[in-house]
Design an enzyme around this catalytic site. Structure first.
Site, mmCIF file in Angstrom:
data_model
loop_
_atom_site.group_PDB
_atom_site.id
_atom_site.type_symbol
_atom_site.label_atom_id
_atom_site.label_comp_id
_atom_site.label_asym_id
_atom_site.label_seq_id
_atom_site.Cartn_x
_atom_site.Cartn_y
_atom_site.Cartn_z
ATOM 1 C CG HIS A 54 -0.464 0.250 2.493
ATOM 2 N ND1 HIS A 54 0.134 -0.745 3.250
ATOM 3 C CD2 HIS A 54 -0.410 1.379 3.224
ATOM 4 C CE1 HIS A 54 0.526 -0.229 4.393
ATOM 5 N NE2 HIS A 54 0.215 1.055 4.415
ATOM 6 C CG ASP A 55 2.228 3.468 2.992
ATOM 7 O OD1 ASP A 55 1.331 4.111 2.419
ATOM 8 O OD2 ASP A 55 2.325 3.401 4.233
ATOM 9 C CE LYS A 58 3.546 7.152 3.338
ATOM 10 N NZ LYS A 58 3.298 6.961 4.770
ATOM 11 C CG HIS A 83 2.052 7.772 -0.592
ATOM 12 N ND1 HIS A 83 1.364 8.627 0.230
ATOM 13 C CD2 HIS A 83 1.631 6.528 -0.289
ATOM 14 C CE1 HIS A 83 0.562 7.918 1.003
ATOM 15 N NE2 HIS A 83 0.698 6.645 0.714
ATOM 16 C CG HIS A 116 -3.543 3.261 0.914
ATOM 17 N ND1 HIS A 116 -2.798 3.427 -0.240
ATOM 18 C CD2 HIS A 116 -2.819 3.794 1.917
ATOM 19 C CE1 HIS A 116 -1.665 4.017 0.069
ATOM 20 N NE2 HIS A 116 -1.644 4.261 1.366
ATOM 21 C CG HIS A 117 -3.903 7.730 1.994
ATOM 22 N ND1 HIS A 117 -3.863 7.817 3.365
ATOM 23 C CD2 HIS A 117 -2.709 7.210 1.623
ATOM 24 C CE1 HIS A 117 -2.706 7.380 3.804
ATOM 25 N NE2 HIS A 117 -1.982 7.002 2.761
ATOM 26 C CG ASP A 145 -2.316 2.980 6.197
ATOM 27 O OD1 ASP A 145 -1.263 2.636 6.770
ATOM 28 O OD2 ASP A 145 -2.385 3.953 5.418
#
Length: 181
Positions: A54-55, A58, A83, A116-117, A145
């Site tokens: 998911h990240d 970054k 990101h 996811h954000h 998260d």
């Protein structure tokens, strides 16, 4: 593991990614049972295995922003909010090298990475999706998260209790169900 390669840039990311994956597995099982969705084992496995990515975007974020001990400026916030898009781009570059047998797994991974954000009320990023416009797998990972971020100590904040984090998530009306809560 590709996601763990971010460890080089952020010493705490591996533990976060593994906690998110573990919590995602638990939430997928409970959610599937509670809502009687009858999600396939394959789909649930795709969600769990993809959650660790998911990240991944970054990896493209400046270290000065990732490690900043205080609040981000509006400009820095815009950078960090990129990101998910950067992660989607990374996944798309990788997917060009993979055969078609894993495409459905990559679609789940891309939905998680990219969305996811997003938030149920449409105030998230990067596309301001609202409600069921947000793919189920992204809603699940978003909840996990947020929970992990709240209950973990970060350079800019102390960890919250489980009770406080659950209250925050509940009061924010974060939702993974197929209907608003």
């Amino acid at each position: 593991m590709l996601a763990i390669s971010c460890e080089i840039r952020d010493p705490g990311i591996e533990a976060h990614l593994l906690r998110v994956q573990n919590l995602t597995e638990q939430l997928v099982i409970v959610h599937n049972r509670r809502c009687q969705l009858e999600l396939s084992k394959s789909y649930m496995n795709h969600i769990v295995h993809s959650s660790i990515l998911h990240d991944i975007g970054k990896a493209e974020s400046p270290e000065g922003i990732l490690y900043k001990p205080g609040p981000l400026s509006p400009y820095e916030r815009k950078i960090i909010e990129m990101h998910p898009l950067m992660g989607s781009d990374i996944l798309n570059k990788i997917s060009r090298e993979i055969n078609n047998d894993v495409i459905s797994s990559l679609e789940v991974a891309e939905n998680i990475i990219l969305h996811h954000h997003e938030k149920w009320d449409g105030t998230g990023y990067p596309h301001r999706l609202k409600g069921e416009e947000i793919p189920l797998e992204a809603r699940i990972v978003a909840i996990v998260d947020v929970f992990d971020a709240l209950t973990s100590r970060r350079p800019y904040k102390d960890s919250w209790s489980v009770e406080r984090a659950l209250s925050f998530i509940t009061n924010k009306k974060e939702s993974i169900s197929t209907h608003p809560s």
